[in-house]
Scaffold this motif. Structure first.
Motif, PDB file in Angstrom:
ATOM      1  N   LEU A 121       0.808  -1.222   0.000  1.00 56.64           N
ATOM      2  CA  LEU A 121       0.000   0.000   0.000  1.00 56.64           C
ATOM      3  C   LEU A 121       0.841   1.272   0.000  1.00 56.64           C
ATOM      4  CD1 LEU A 121      -2.794  -1.037   2.535  1.00 56.64           C
ATOM      5  CD2 LEU A 121      -2.885  -1.064   0.027  1.00 56.64           C
ATOM      6  N   SER A 122       2.093   1.178   0.459  1.00 52.78           N
ATOM      7  CA  SER A 122       2.962   2.370   0.476  1.00 52.78           C
ATOM      8  C   SER A 122       3.330   2.788  -0.944  1.00 52.78           C
ATOM      9  CB  SER A 122       4.238   2.085   1.270  1.00 52.78           C
ATOM     10  OG  SER A 122       3.921   1.777   2.608  1.00 52.78           O
ATOM     11  N   PRO A 123       3.615   4.063  -1.132  1.00 52.71           N
ATOM     12  CA  PRO A 123       4.068   4.507  -2.459  1.00 52.71           C
ATOM     13  C   PRO A 123       5.312   3.750  -2.887  1.00 52.71           C
ATOM     14  CG  PRO A 123       3.612   6.387  -1.033  1.00 52.71           C
ATOM     15  CD  PRO A 123       3.566   5.168  -0.161  1.00 52.71           C
ATOM     16  N   PRO A 124       5.424   3.411  -4.151  1.00 54.55           N
ATOM     17  CA  PRO A 124       6.609   2.671  -4.614  1.00 54.55           C
ATOM     18  C   PRO A 124       7.873   3.499  -4.457  1.00 54.55           C
ATOM     19  CG  PRO A 124       5.345   3.474  -6.479  1.00 54.55           C
ATOM     20  CD  PRO A 124       4.514   3.739  -5.262  1.00 54.55           C
ATOM     21  N   PRO A 125       8.981   2.857  -4.200  1.00 53.85           N
ATOM     22  CA  PRO A 125      10.236   3.617  -4.088  1.00 53.85           C
ATOM     23  C   PRO A 125      10.575   4.277  -5.419  1.00 53.85           C
ATOM     24  CG  PRO A 125      10.680   1.257  -4.202  1.00 53.85           C
ATOM     25  CD  PRO A 125       9.191   1.403  -4.067  1.00 53.85           C
ATOM     26  N   ALA A 126      11.044   5.522  -5.346  1.00 55.04           N
ATOM     27  CA  ALA A 126      11.418   6.238  -6.578  1.00 55.04           C
ATOM     28  C   ALA A 126      12.619   5.564  -7.214  1.00 55.04           C
ATOM     29  CB  ALA A 126      11.734   7.686  -6.253  1.00 55.04           C
ATOM     30  N   LEU A 127      12.539   5.371  -8.505  1.00 53.74           N
ATOM     31  CA  LEU A 127      13.643   4.724  -9.219  1.00 53.74           C
ATOM     32  C   LEU A 127      14.715   5.720  -9.653  1.00 53.74           C
ATOM     33  CD1 LEU A 127      11.720   2.171 -11.489  1.00 53.74           C
ATOM     34  CD2 LEU A 127      12.625   1.870  -9.177  1.00 53.74           C
ATOM     35  N   SER A 128      14.427   7.001  -9.462  1.00 51.88           N
ATOM     36  CA  SER A 128      15.376   8.014  -9.918  1.00 51.88           C
ATOM     37  C   SER A 128      16.615   8.032  -9.036  1.00 51.88           C
ATOM     38  CB  SER A 128      14.730   9.399  -9.901  1.00 51.88           C
ATOM     39  OG  SER A 128      14.328   9.742  -8.602  1.00 51.88           O
ATOM     40  N   VAL A 129      17.741   8.193  -9.664  1.00 53.85           N
ATOM     41  CA  VAL A 129      19.018   8.323  -8.964  1.00 53.85           C
ATOM     42  C   VAL A 129      19.759   9.485  -9.614  1.00 53.85           C
ATOM     43  CG1 VAL A 129      19.217   5.905  -8.315  1.00 53.85           C
ATOM     44  CG2 VAL A 129      20.037   6.638 -10.559  1.00 53.85           C
ATOM     45  N   PRO A 130      20.733  10.064  -8.905  1.00 54.38           N
ATOM     46  CA  PRO A 130      21.497  11.153  -9.530  1.00 54.38           C
ATOM     47  C   PRO A 130      22.124  10.699 -10.841  1.00 54.38           C
ATOM     48  CG  PRO A 130      21.975  11.012  -7.184  1.00 54.38           C
ATOM     49  CD  PRO A 130      21.168   9.804  -7.532  1.00 54.38           C
ATOM     50  N   GLN A 131      21.910  11.511 -11.881  1.00 55.70           N
ATOM     51  CA  GLN A 131      22.437  11.164 -13.200  1.00 55.70           C
ATOM     52  C   GLN A 131      23.183  12.345 -13.804  1.00 55.70           C
ATOM     53  OE1 GLN A 131      19.497   9.329 -15.860  1.00 55.70           O
ATOM     54  NE2 GLN A 131      18.184   9.032 -14.082  1.00 55.70           N
ATOM     55  N   THR A 132      24.111  12.040 -14.663  1.00 58.61           N
ATOM     56  CA  THR A 132      24.898  13.064 -15.347  1.00 58.61           C
ATOM     57  C   THR A 132      24.029  13.809 -16.358  1.00 58.61           C
ATOM     58  OG1 THR A 132      26.904  11.756 -15.097  1.00 58.61           O
ATOM     59  CG2 THR A 132      26.912  13.445 -16.820  1.00 58.61           C
ATOM     60  N   SER A 133      24.088  15.133 -16.312  1.00 61.43           N
ATOM     61  CA  SER A 133      23.416  15.952 -17.321  1.00 61.43           C
ATOM     62  C   SER A 133      24.387  16.206 -18.468  1.00 61.43           C
ATOM     63  CB  SER A 133      22.955  17.280 -16.721  1.00 61.43           C
ATOM     64  OG  SER A 133      21.906  17.071 -15.797  1.00 61.43           O
ATOM     65  N   VAL A 134      23.870  16.177 -19.678  1.00 65.27           N
ATOM     66  CA  VAL A 134      24.708  16.280 -20.869  1.00 65.27           C
ATOM     67  C   VAL A 134      24.308  17.518 -21.676  1.00 65.27           C
ATOM     68  CG1 VAL A 134      25.495  15.112 -22.972  1.00 65.27           C
ATOM     69  CG2 VAL A 134      24.887  13.771 -20.944  1.00 65.27           C
ATOM     70  N   VAL A 135      25.307  18.272 -22.115  1.00 67.76           N
ATOM     71  CA  VAL A 135      25.084  19.425 -22.995  1.00 67.76           C
ATOM     72  C   VAL A 135      25.440  19.006 -24.418  1.00 67.76           C
ATOM     73  CG1 VAL A 135      25.681  21.830 -23.455  1.00 67.76           C
ATOM     74  CG2 VAL A 135      25.704  20.972 -21.109  1.00 67.76           C
ATOM     75  N   LEU A 136      24.563  19.334 -25.362  1.00 67.27           N
ATOM     76  CA  LEU A 136      24.767  18.913 -26.752  1.00 67.27           C
ATOM     77  C   LEU A 136      24.792  20.113 -27.676  1.00 67.27           C
ATOM     78  CD1 LEU A 136      22.223  16.882 -25.426  1.00 67.27           C
ATOM     79  CD2 LEU A 136      23.375  15.454 -27.102  1.00 67.27           C
ATOM     80  N   ASP A 137      25.537  19.987 -28.777  1.00 62.24           N
ATOM     81  CA  ASP A 137      25.580  21.075 -29.753  1.00 62.24           C
ATOM     82  C   ASP A 137      24.393  20.979 -30.706  1.00 62.24           C
ATOM     83  OD1 ASP A 137      26.162  19.093 -31.604  1.00 62.24           O
ATOM     84  OD2 ASP A 137      28.246  19.689 -31.910  1.00 62.24           O
ATOM     85  N   ILE A 138      24.360  21.832 -31.714  1.00 58.35           N
ATOM     86  CA  ILE A 138      23.217  21.912 -32.612  1.00 58.35           C
ATOM     87  C   ILE A 138      23.024  20.622 -33.399  1.00 58.35           C
ATOM     88  CG2 ILE A 138      24.485  22.862 -34.584  1.00 58.35           C
ATOM     89  CD1 ILE A 138      21.004  24.002 -33.364  1.00 58.35           C
ATOM     90  N   ALA A 139      24.095  19.832 -33.566  1.00 54.70           N
ATOM     91  CA  ALA A 139      24.002  18.562 -34.289  1.00 54.70           C
ATOM     92  C   ALA A 139      23.666  17.398 -33.369  1.00 54.70           C
ATOM     93  CB  ALA A 139      25.314  18.290 -35.026  1.00 54.70           C
ATOM     94  N   GLY A 140      23.507  17.669 -32.070  1.00 50.24           N
ATOM     95  CA  GLY A 140      23.194  16.598 -31.126  1.00 50.24           C
ATOM     96  C   GLY A 140      24.402  15.880 -30.579  1.00 50.24           C
ATOM     97  N   ASN A 141      25.607  16.425 -30.802  1.00 44.51           N
ATOM     98  CA  ASN A 141      26.833  15.812 -30.281  1.00 44.51           C
ATOM     99  C   ASN A 141      27.126  16.324 -28.875  1.00 44.51           C
ATOM    100  OD1 ASN A 141      27.442  14.488 -32.810  1.00 44.51           O
ATOM    101  ND2 ASN A 141      28.044  16.490 -33.593  1.00 44.51           N
ATOM    102  N   PRO A 142      27.485  15.441 -27.935  1.00 43.10           N
ATOM    103  CA  PRO A 142      27.802  15.888 -26.569  1.00 43.10           C
ATOM    104  C   PRO A 142      29.026  16.796 -26.563  1.00 43.10           C
ATOM    105  CG  PRO A 142      27.457  13.501 -26.651  1.00 43.10           C
ATOM    106  CD  PRO A 142      27.555  13.971 -28.074  1.00 43.10           C
ATOM    107  N   ILE A 143      28.930  17.900 -25.840  1.00 44.22           N
ATOM    108  CA  ILE A 143      30.066  18.820 -25.733  1.00 44.22           C
ATOM    109  C   ILE A 143      30.490  19.044 -24.287  1.00 44.22           C
ATOM    110  CG2 ILE A 143      29.567  20.034 -27.894  1.00 44.22           C
ATOM    111  CD1 ILE A 143      28.288  22.258 -26.180  1.00 44.22           C
TER     112      ILE A 143
END
Length: 677
Positions: free
Chosen positions: A34-56
């Protein structure tokens, strides 16, 4: 048969205990369900991408690297290898493998130490979620409770996906995608059996089985994983043999060099100021931040700066390349060495723009009845102001003057300061400031006569923004760095909606642009040469622009219909620029950038607006050109404002024979009759 009283008591106590135990277990199971399910989210790396979608670039949580990848996007070899190595019966149990628990308990009792573990993948995932690795009973109970919750609320595939994205692979790397990139320079959906089996063996003891720490241990662990895969019948013995013998090539150590670091800093600042995201959300949210950066243009800009400046010089540089129609900032250089100084001179530095401010002045003059052919005297002049209490004595570069009237078009091309100050005083600084504000220049501007010569400090980005208004015939589009932001689940949480506002008269904006093409036109040479003359042999398409120089700053800003580029050079300490080559360098940096950036782009000219007309003008007299005039340049005017007089041979001869002496003039126009300068 009569049982002893004490035995009856023991049985009753046992039954009560069993009832209490079963009741407690039932309560625990009910609460877990009956309790709310544990959140599956964990700290994750954020990625910045250029106009072509390549990680920078990346923002990592606490120095760790982790990306989230859907189970369907993870190579099946690594999935099967992980199951074989860690939990072969994962899809059969309910989170706890009771026979393994019993076997481990017996083995540990015999050895009087922990020699065997019994944790299932679900239990390990539960541990990863709350991050407590202590060996206490409270931790174990919590882990068991979260394990129950996971099994009750999520499917086996969801649990396996979470596990593969949170397990530790050593070296600050969490999750299979980050591990694939770190060890092999590939993605999790493109691993071979040899690579997959090696990676699947690492989580057992990353400090012991990492191939970058101990290859011998890693290969032994890989052999074990492969044997388990054979036992599970997911591969055959020949595949295992080939994988074991395969020579693996590891990715080189990733250098800590960020692409366009000053640009990225601006992106992170805007995530906070525009999107109101906290630093924690950016660092741990697993965001995908799509930007306007064109990595190719960024390389061009950085290369142009490096090749045109001496390595020994302490001079600094800033460059902004912007697409005028969209406001997209395509490249940004905030300094020569980010590691040495992260101070962003393209945005944070406030520097005097010098004569690059004059096009804003001359647009304002066109609004007030001036035309490109309007002539004013170019000679040393003292300008009293502040009700006569102050006197301003500007000078032209190298002390050169025409000593005769010159046109506005020529004054802009030659960068005549006397013409500019006269015009500014006639208009009043309030109008000039108002025009600048409309064009996106928000820095405070001082209401003094020298404002016409660009003495009030601004930044490079806002000057680029201002010039883009000319390039779009008067439309203002704010600079844009971020196009879209997605959260870890791939949901769009921000999408840019560029705005475009007509802030200047389109005809007068075009007239100003066309006058700015004059700095590259020898036909406007007069008492000195046009300021862009050295660049003429280097340019292969139409550009408009303006140079600017103060004692401590040197600028070049110019544009085509497709791109606007601003270049600034100066010293951080504000010391004077005494080396001629450094003063001239912005022009050559700008030319290199524009020519390289336009390769492969269609050749486009500045298109006249509907209510403007072209007229051939004699640059010396400002009158309509005839066959008697040795030099002609087409200038554009609003309908009904072009000069009506024609250049004659005597006028042309006098102008050519004595360019430094005043010529006899017809009756001066109305503004000169009202105006003593």
């Amino acid at each position: 048969m009569k049982y002893p009283q004490w035995l009856k008591r023991i049985v009753i106590i046992a039954l009560i205990a069993l009832s209490i135990g079963l009741s407690s277990l039932g309560v625990v199971l009910l609460v877990a369900k009956l309790s709310p399910p544990p959140a599956l989210s964990v700290p994750q790396t954020s990625v910045v991408l250029d106009i072509a979608g390549n990680p920078i670039g990346e923002r990592t949580p606490g120095g760790i690297t982790r990306y989230w990848t859907a189970l369907a996007d993870i190579d099946q070899d690594v999935v099967q290898a992980t199951l074989a190595a860690e939990d072969a019966h994962f899809y059969e149990h309910n989170g706890f493998h009771y026979s393994r628990i019993a076997a481990a308990a017996i083995a540990n009792l015999k050895a009087m130490a922990k020699v065997q573990g019994a944790s299932t993948i679900t239990q390990q995932y539960a541990r990863n979620l709350f991050g407590d690795m202590s060996k206490t009973w409270s931790r174990k109970l919590r882990e068991a409770y979260v394990t129950l919750q996971l099994e009750m609320h999520y499917s086996k595939d969801e649990i396996l996906e979470g596990y593969l994205n949170t397990i530790y692979y050593g070296h600050g790397i969490y999750g299979i995608e980050a591990a694939a990139r770190f060890y092999f320079g590939t993605s999790a959906d493109d691993l071979t059996i040899a690579q997959a089996s090696l990676l699947a063996g690492i989580p057992k003891g990353p400090g012991f089985y990492s191939p970058k720490i101990n290859m011998e241990n890693a290969k032994k662990r890989q052999a074990y994983v492969l044997s388990q895969m054979v036992s599970a019948k997911v591969i055959d013995a020949s595949d295992a043999q080939l994988a074991a013998e395969k020579v693996l090539h590891f990715a080189p150590k990733k250098e800590d060099i960020r692409v366009a670091p000053y640009f990225q800093d601006t992106v992170y600042q805007q995530l906070s100021s525009h999107l109101h995201l906290t630093e924690r959300q950016v660092k741990t949210g697993g965001l995908r931040i799509y930007t306007t950066l064109d990595s190719n243009l960024q390389k061009i800009a950085e290369k142009a700066v490096a090749e045109n400046l001496s390595e020994e010089s302490k001079i600094q540089a800033a460059v902004v390349i912007m697409e005028p129609k969209t406001g997209s900032v395509k490249a940004l250089v905030g300094g020569r060495d980010y590691q040495e100084s992260s101070f962003n001179r393209a945005i944070q530095a406030q520097r005097s723009p010098g004569s690059t401010f004059k096009p804003i002045l001359y647009y304002t003059a066109l609004q007030n009845g001036f035309t490109p052919a309007t002539r004013l005297m170019s000679e040393p002049t003292a300008f009293p102001y502040d009700e006569g209490r102050e006197v301003y004595r500007p000078g032209n570069y190298n002390g050169y003057y025409a000593h005769r009237p010159i046109t506005m078009a020529q004054a802009l091309a030659l960068s005549d300061n006397i013409y500019a100050v006269k015009t500014g005083l006639f208009l009043g600084t309030d109008q000039l400031i108002q025009t600048a504000k409309k064009m996106g220049i928000d820095s405070p501007l001082k209401s003094v006569p020298s404002l016409s010569l660009g003495t009030s400090a601004v930044n490079v980005l806002e000057m680029t923004e201002g010039y883009s208004v000319f390039a779009t015939n008067g439309r203002h589009v704010p600079p844009q760095f971020i196009t879209r932001v997605e959260n870890a689940a791939g949901e769009v949480i921000y999408e840019a909606e560029p705005t475009s506002t007509q802030v200047l008269d389109k005809d007068l904006a075009f007239l100003t642009t066309h006058m700015m093409t004059g700095i590259f036109d020898d036909r406007l040479n007069g008492y000195t040469t046009v300021t862009g003359r050295d660049l003429i042999p280097l340019l292969t398409r139409p550009y408009a622009g303006k140079t600017g120089t103060t004692n401590a700053d040197s600028w070049m800003i110019g544009f085509s219909p497709q791109l606007v580029t601003s270049v600034w050079l100066g010293y951080d300490e504000g010391k004077t620029m005494d080396i001629p080559s450094e003063k001239a360098a912005p022009k050559y940096i700008w030319a290199d950038i524009m020519e390289q950036s336009h390769k492969g782009r269609p050749l486009r000219a500045f298109q006249p607006t509907e209510d403007t007309v072209p007229v051939a003008i004699d640059p010396e007299s400002g009158l309509r050109a005839t066959s008697d005039c040795p030099v002609q340049r087409v200038m554009y005017f609003e309908e009904g404002t072009a000069p009506q007089g024609y250049c004659s041979l005597p006028t042309a001869k006098k102008a050519n024979e004595s360019p430094l002496l005043p010529v006899e003039e017809p009756k001066p126009p109305w503004w000169e009759q009202l105006w003593p300068f």
